[in-house]
Structure formats: structure tokens, C-alpha cells
Design a protein around this motif. Structure first.
Motif, PDB file in Angstrom:
ATOM      1  N   UNK A 237     -42.372   3.018 -12.954  1.00 25.70           N
ATOM      2  CA  UNK A 237     -40.870   2.972 -13.100  1.00 25.70           C
ATOM      3  C   UNK A 237     -40.341   3.425 -11.974  1.00 25.70           C
ATOM      4  N   UNK A 238     -40.864   4.609 -11.426  1.00 21.32           N
ATOM      5  CA  UNK A 238     -40.304   5.120 -10.172  1.00 21.32           C
ATOM      6  C   UNK A 238     -40.367   4.033  -9.025  1.00 21.32           C
ATOM      7  N   UNK A 239     -41.365   3.309  -8.859  1.00 21.39           N
ATOM      8  CA  UNK A 239     -41.930   2.492  -7.893  1.00 21.39           C
ATOM      9  C   UNK A 239     -40.958   1.201  -7.874  1.00 21.39           C
ATOM     10  N   UNK A 240     -40.869   0.729  -9.129  1.00 24.20           N
ATOM     11  CA  UNK A 240     -39.880  -0.372  -9.216  1.00 24.20           C
ATOM     12  C   UNK A 240     -38.438  -0.042  -9.067  1.00 24.20           C
ATOM     13  N   UNK A 241     -38.018   0.940  -9.414  1.00 17.15           N
ATOM     14  CA  UNK A 241     -36.689   1.366  -9.274  1.00 17.15           C
ATOM     15  C   UNK A 241     -36.444   1.819  -7.733  1.00 17.15           C
ATOM     16  N   UNK A 242     -37.233   2.232  -7.031  1.00 21.86           N
ATOM     17  CA  UNK A 242     -36.908   2.485  -5.585  1.00 21.86           C
ATOM     18  C   UNK A 242     -36.877   0.935  -4.954  1.00 21.86           C
ATOM     19  N   UNK A 243     -37.665   0.139  -5.194  1.00 22.31           N
ATOM     20  CA  UNK A 243     -37.689  -1.463  -4.604  1.00 22.31           C
ATOM     21  C   UNK A 243     -36.609  -2.028  -5.035  1.00 22.31           C
ATOM     22  N   UNK A 244     -35.972  -1.844  -6.311  1.00 21.55           N
ATOM     23  CA  UNK A 244     -34.795  -2.504  -6.630  1.00 21.55           C
ATOM     24  C   UNK A 244     -33.726  -2.082  -5.644  1.00 21.55           C
ATOM     25  N   UNK A 293     -21.669 -10.148  -0.356  1.00 24.20           N
ATOM     26  CA  UNK A 293     -22.983  -9.837  -0.695  1.00 24.20           C
ATOM     27  C   UNK A 293     -23.434  -9.481  -1.968  1.00 24.20           C
ATOM     28  N   UNK A 294     -22.384  -8.716  -2.636  1.00 22.10           N
ATOM     29  CA  UNK A 294     -22.852  -8.269  -3.973  1.00 22.10           C
ATOM     30  C   UNK A 294     -21.867  -8.871  -5.142  1.00 22.10           C
ATOM     31  N   UNK A 295     -21.349  -9.933  -4.828  1.00 21.42           N
ATOM     32  CA  UNK A 295     -20.483 -10.682  -6.042  1.00 21.42           C
ATOM     33  C   UNK A 295     -21.077 -10.765  -7.256  1.00 21.42           C
ATOM     34  N   UNK A 296     -20.563 -11.277  -8.007  1.00 24.02           N
ATOM     35  CA  UNK A 296     -20.942 -11.652  -9.589  1.00 24.02           C
ATOM     36  C   UNK A 296     -21.997 -12.869  -9.412  1.00 24.02           C
ATOM     37  N   UNK A 297     -21.866 -13.803  -8.399  1.00 22.50           N
ATOM     38  CA  UNK A 297     -22.744 -14.957  -8.156  1.00 22.50           C
ATOM     39  C   UNK A 297     -23.880 -14.767  -7.636  1.00 22.50           C
ATOM     40  N   UNK A 298     -24.107 -13.487  -6.900  1.00 24.10           N
ATOM     41  CA  UNK A 298     -25.323 -13.155  -6.197  1.00 24.10           C
ATOM     42  C   UNK A 298     -26.260 -11.997  -6.920  1.00 24.10           C
ATOM     43  N   UNK A 299     -25.284 -11.072  -7.550  1.00 18.26           N
ATOM     44  CA  UNK A 299     -26.022  -9.775  -8.173  1.00 18.26           C
ATOM     45  C   UNK A 299     -26.951 -10.206  -8.943  1.00 18.26           C
ATOM     46  N   UNK A 300     -26.656 -10.980 -10.070  1.00 20.39           N
ATOM     47  CA  UNK A 300     -27.907 -11.137 -11.109  1.00 20.39           C
ATOM     48  C   UNK A 300     -29.264 -11.509 -10.668  1.00 20.39           C
ATOM     49  N   UNK A 301     -29.057 -12.620  -9.661  1.00 19.22           N
ATOM     50  CA  UNK A 301     -30.376 -12.971  -8.944  1.00 19.22           C
ATOM     51  C   UNK A 301     -31.017 -11.911  -8.214  1.00 19.22           C
ATOM     52  N   UNK A 302     -30.184 -11.047  -7.590  1.00 15.35           N
ATOM     53  CA  UNK A 302     -30.725 -10.054  -6.823  1.00 15.35           C
ATOM     54  C   UNK A 302     -31.428  -8.894  -7.647  1.00 15.35           C
ATOM     55  N   UNK A 303     -30.907  -8.721  -8.728  1.00 18.46           N
ATOM     56  CA  UNK A 303     -31.380  -7.578  -9.345  1.00 18.46           C
ATOM     57  C   UNK A 303     -32.761  -8.142 -10.265  1.00 18.46           C
ATOM     58  N   UNK A 304     -32.745  -9.435 -10.792  1.00 18.35           N
ATOM     59  CA  UNK A 304     -34.004  -9.850 -11.240  1.00 18.35           C
ATOM     60  C   UNK A 304     -35.042  -9.948 -10.161  1.00 18.35           C
ATOM     61  N   UNK A 305     -34.830 -10.505  -9.101  1.00 19.41           N
ATOM     62  CA  UNK A 305     -35.717 -10.572  -8.006  1.00 19.41           C
ATOM     63  C   UNK A 305     -36.424  -9.039  -7.680  1.00 19.41           C
ATOM     64  N   UNK A 306     -35.401  -8.301  -7.468  1.00 18.48           N
ATOM     65  CA  UNK A 306     -35.423  -6.859  -7.209  1.00 18.48           C
ATOM     66  C   UNK A 306     -36.363  -6.136  -8.236  1.00 18.48           C
ATOM     67  N   UNK A 307     -36.568  -6.628  -9.219  1.00 16.94           N
ATOM     68  CA  UNK A 307     -37.204  -5.974 -10.283  1.00 16.94           C
ATOM     69  C   UNK A 307     -38.626  -6.468 -10.690  1.00 16.94           C
ATOM     70  N   UNK A 308     -38.466  -8.072 -10.550  1.00 16.26           N
ATOM     71  CA  UNK A 308     -39.675  -8.760 -10.848  1.00 16.26           C
ATOM     72  C   UNK A 308     -40.722  -8.734 -10.094  1.00 16.26           C
ATOM     73  N   UNK A 309     -40.544  -8.831  -8.566  1.00 13.94           N
ATOM     74  CA  UNK A 309     -41.703  -8.656  -7.638  1.00 13.94           C
ATOM     75  C   UNK A 309     -42.208  -7.338  -7.502  1.00 13.94           C
ATOM     76  N   UNK A 310     -41.633  -6.361  -7.499  1.00 16.73           N
ATOM     77  CA  UNK A 310     -42.443  -5.174  -7.423  1.00 16.73           C
ATOM     78  C   UNK A 310     -43.275  -4.895  -8.724  1.00 16.73           C
TER      79      UNK A 310
END
Length: 420
Positions: A237-244, A293-310
Motif C-alpha cells: 500500500x505504501x509503494x502504490x501510494x507513493x507511485x500514485x 493537466x488535472x482537469x476532470x477529463x484527465x484525472x480519472x485515467x491518471x489515477x487509475x494508471x497510477x494505481x494499476x501499474x505499480x
């Protein structure tokens, strides 16, 4: 004293009389410690070596350059939108050619004009502009005014191919892979071999910042975790949170990299001159830092990729450890096979999210009049205010599920090299 006899070849040369050499006293011997100090300064003055940080930076930059052509080819395939039914049948353009759709029809009309001119020499020469090309140009101007980032106007009939755009006839049976896209970009007029390294500096900066920022974020969050076992859930959880958090903070550079890769390299159509200019232009034209860079159109995909990849990268070893109950050193072959299988399955999960995120990053969302339209090497989807789920649904409906997995074969080969 007798005069010296002149030399037969140099009769006017008079040798200089030799002077006694003064005796110079030798310096006293240095102590042993001073002698070592002097030897150290001798080597420090005459031997030069790069600091480790510069050496590692050069190696990392060259390593980025080695994989950049494949990254450019994969990104262009991921961003390329499927042709619409009204325009997919009208023609194609091959790599290295800028011939428009319906070129044979235009050629026939031009030949008719040539025959008429030569049959009647009294007629003045007229510009070769046919009615079809006039209507096409008017349609193109109107569409560019309404949608500056669009690469292809809508409508029925023949459509003018843009000189900055790479087109492929999907009915011709040409292979549609990363390496084929690399060869097309290299052969395309206006792009060429140098275009395969677009975005290399931005990629290098992004990777360097991510490598240094993620451990710092993890160190800050470390007091929140009590367990110290490397395969515990709290450590995961710590590692995934830092990568996110790192992915979210560095998302502006990821967007800039995507824009630099997909933009046209032709000077008359290139919008961004470099990463700094792209950063300034996007902030100025697309509503400021947060919306761009952090609008609603981009934020969801950024969060999902930031969690899923690590989660795939670091969660796989934890699954193998709990499944085998042993360390990697105890069963290296089983661990290698397990990591290969989990990485390949994870690639099938992360590639669609990566593709959707890049497609959202390539869409311009102007809030101010753009100084220059955004011309792309491949046609991209027009911005419709859609988010991650809408983009995924439209990609499945229009392009098919295969379009979300461009680069899967190269990823599998990379896994075989790493874990094989």
C-alpha cells in the motif's frame, strides 16, 4: 684564442660559447605524509573523470534514445483514430507521399485542361483549380476554423488529405504494428528519421524526476506504515501510494511528452518548439495549470494508471511469495516463470488504460484563441468533453478492442528478455 674554422655548409655561423651551468641545490625530501599529499594532487590535476551523477545521466539519456523509436511508433498507433465510414472508402496515402484522395480524378481533369490549351494556343494559361478542389478547400477551411485540432473534415465524398498527416489504406493489407509505423514515419516526407526521437528530452526528464521523486514521497509516508516485511500488504500500500502521488504530480510532463510525439515535425505546422514552450502554451491556451493537466477529463485515467501499474509490478512478487511460501533465492526458476506470467497479464490490463490516457492527453481543450492550430501526424479524436469511460466505450465501438492493445507484442518480448 684561435678563431673557429667555419663550417663548409654554413660559413657565416658562429657557435655560441658554452656557459657554465649553475648548480641548483636539491630540495629537502618531503615527509611521507606530504609526499602522499603531493602525489594525490598530481593525479587530481592530470587525470579527469566525470562525476558519477553526470555519467549515470548520460547513460540514462542514451538508453532513452535506444527505445524512443519504438515508443514513438507505439504512441502514434495508440493515438490514431479509426476513419469514419463516410471517408474510409475514398482513398489513402502511403508513407513518403502526399498524394490526395481522388488523385486520378484530378489528374484526368488536368489532362483535359492541357488538351484544350494546346488545341487553342490563343487561350491564356489558367490556374489548375477544379470545382472539386475548390469545394474541398472551402470545406477544409470551414472545418479548420471550427475545429483547429482536427485532422480530417467530416462529410461525404472525397476528402483532401493533409500534407502533415500520415494515412494508411486499411484495405491494402498492410501490416499494422509498431515497427511498421516506425518505418512509415521514417519514410514520410516532412517527418523522417529524426521524428523517431521526438520527445526524448521530455521522456528523459520525466523518468529522472520520477526516479528521484518517488523514493522521496515514500520516505515521507514511511512513518504511516508499521510493518517492515517487503511482501506485507502495508508495504505494498505504501509503494502504490507513493507511485500514485508521483504520477499525479508529474502528469504535466507526461501530457507534454504525448503532445510533442504526435505533433507534426513540419516547421510550418509545428505548434510547440520544445517542452518549455509546450508547457507555457498549454497553460496559456487551455485554462491554466489545474484545468489543463488535472482537469476532470484527465484525472480519472491518471489515477487509475497510477494505481494499476505499480500494483501489477509490486503485487506480483507478493502473490508469488504467498503462493510458494519461499524467497526468490530458493526457487529462482519458479519465480521467473511466475513473474513472466503476471507481467504479461498485467500488460493486458495496463495497455488499454495507457492508450485511453494518451488519447485524452492529445485532445486540445482551448479556453482562449490558439496562436496556432495543433497539427498531428495521425488523425486523433476530436474533443467531446468525454472522460475515461466514454473514451473507452467509443474506442471499443469505433476502433474495436484491438486498438487498445497496440504494443502488446513488444511488451511480451520485453518481459521475455527481462524474466527469461
Amino acid at each position: 684564442m684561435s678563431n673557429p674554422t667555419p663550417h663548409p655548409l654554413r660559413p657565416y655561423y658562429v657557435p655560441t660559447p658554452s656557459l657554465p651551468t649553475p648548480s641548483i641545490p636539491s630540495p629537502p625530501p618531503l615527509p611521507q605524509s606530504s609526499a602522499r599529499h603531493a602525489e594525490f594532487h598530481y593525479h587530481a590535476d592530470y587525470s579527469y573523470s566525470l562525476p558519477p551523477v553526470f555519467g549515470s545521466a548520460i547513460v540514462a539519456f542514451l538508453g532513452t534514445g535506444l527505445v524512443m523509436p519504438l515508443e514513438v511508433g507505439k504512441t502514434l498507433l495508440q493515438l490514431r483514430a479509426a476513419p469514419t465510414p463516410s471517408t474510409s472508402h475514398v482513398g489513402s496515402i502511403s508513407a513518403g507521399s502526399n498524394t490526395g484522395f481522388g488523385g486520378s480524378h484530378h489528374q484526368e481533369e488536368e489532362e483535359e485542361e492541357e488538351d484544350e490549351y494546346f488545341s487553342n494556343p490563343s487561350l491564356p494559361p489558367t490556374p489548375r483549380t477544379t470545382k472539386s478542389t475548390q469545394s474541398t478547400q472551402q470545406l477544409s477551411r470551414h472545418h479548420q476554423h471550427q475545429h483547429p485540432s482536427s485532422a480530417q473534415p467530416k462529410g461525404k465524398g472525397k476528402v483532401e488529405v493533409k500534407e502533415w498527416e500520415l494515412r494508411v489504406d486499411e484495405r491494402s493489407g498492410e501490416k499494422d504494428g509498431v515497427w511498421e509505423m516506425v518505418k512509415r514515419v521514417r519514410a514520410m516526407r516532412g517527418e523522417g528519421g529524426w521524428s523517431l526521437w521526438k520527445g526524448q528530452m521530455t521522456t528523459f526528464i520525466l523518468d529522472t524526476m520520477s526516479t528521484n521523486l518517488q523514493p522521496l514521497v515514500q520516505t515521507i509516508l514511511q512513518p504511516l506504515v508499521s510493518s517492515a516485511h517487503p511482501f506485507s500488504r502495508s508495504i505494498l500500500l505504501l509503494t502504490v501510494s507513493s507511485h500514485l502521488l508521483t504520477t499525479v504530480l508529474l502528469s504535466p510532463f507526461d501530457l507534454i511528452r504525448t503532445r510533442l510525439i504526435v505533433q507534426s515535425a513540419m516547421p510550418q505546422h509545428r505548434k510547440y518548439s520544445g517542452p518549455l514552450d509546450a508547457l507555457d502554451t498549454v497553460v496559456r491556451e487551455e485554462g491554466g495549470w489545474w484545468r489543463a493537466f488535472w482537469g476532470e477529463e484527465l484525472m480519472s485515467s491518471t489515477i487509475v494508471e497510477g494505481i494499476l501499474r505499480p500494483l501489477v509490478h509490486f503485487g506480483g512478487p507478493m502473490l508469488i511469495f504467498h503462493w510458494l511460501g519461499s524467497e526468490r533465492e530458493d526457487s529462482p526458476m519458479v519465480w521467473a516463470v511466475g513473474e513472466l506470467v503476471i507481467s504479461t497479464v498485467g500488460l493486458g490490463l495496463t495497455l488499454p488504460i495507457e492508450t485511453i490516457r494518451k488519447r485524452l492527453q492529445a485532445q486540445t481543450r482551448y479556453t482562449a484563441n490558439p496562436t496556432k492550430p495543433f497539427r498531428t501526424v495521425v488523425p486523433v479524436r476530436e474533443p467531446k468533453g468525454e472522460g475515461m469511460l466514454e473514451m473507452w466505450w467509443n474506442a471499443m465501438k469505433e476502433d474495436g478492442g484491438r486498438s487498445l492493445y497496440h504494443g502488446f507484442s513488444i511488451g511480451v518480448v520485453t518481459n521475455l528478455v527481462v524474466f527469461g
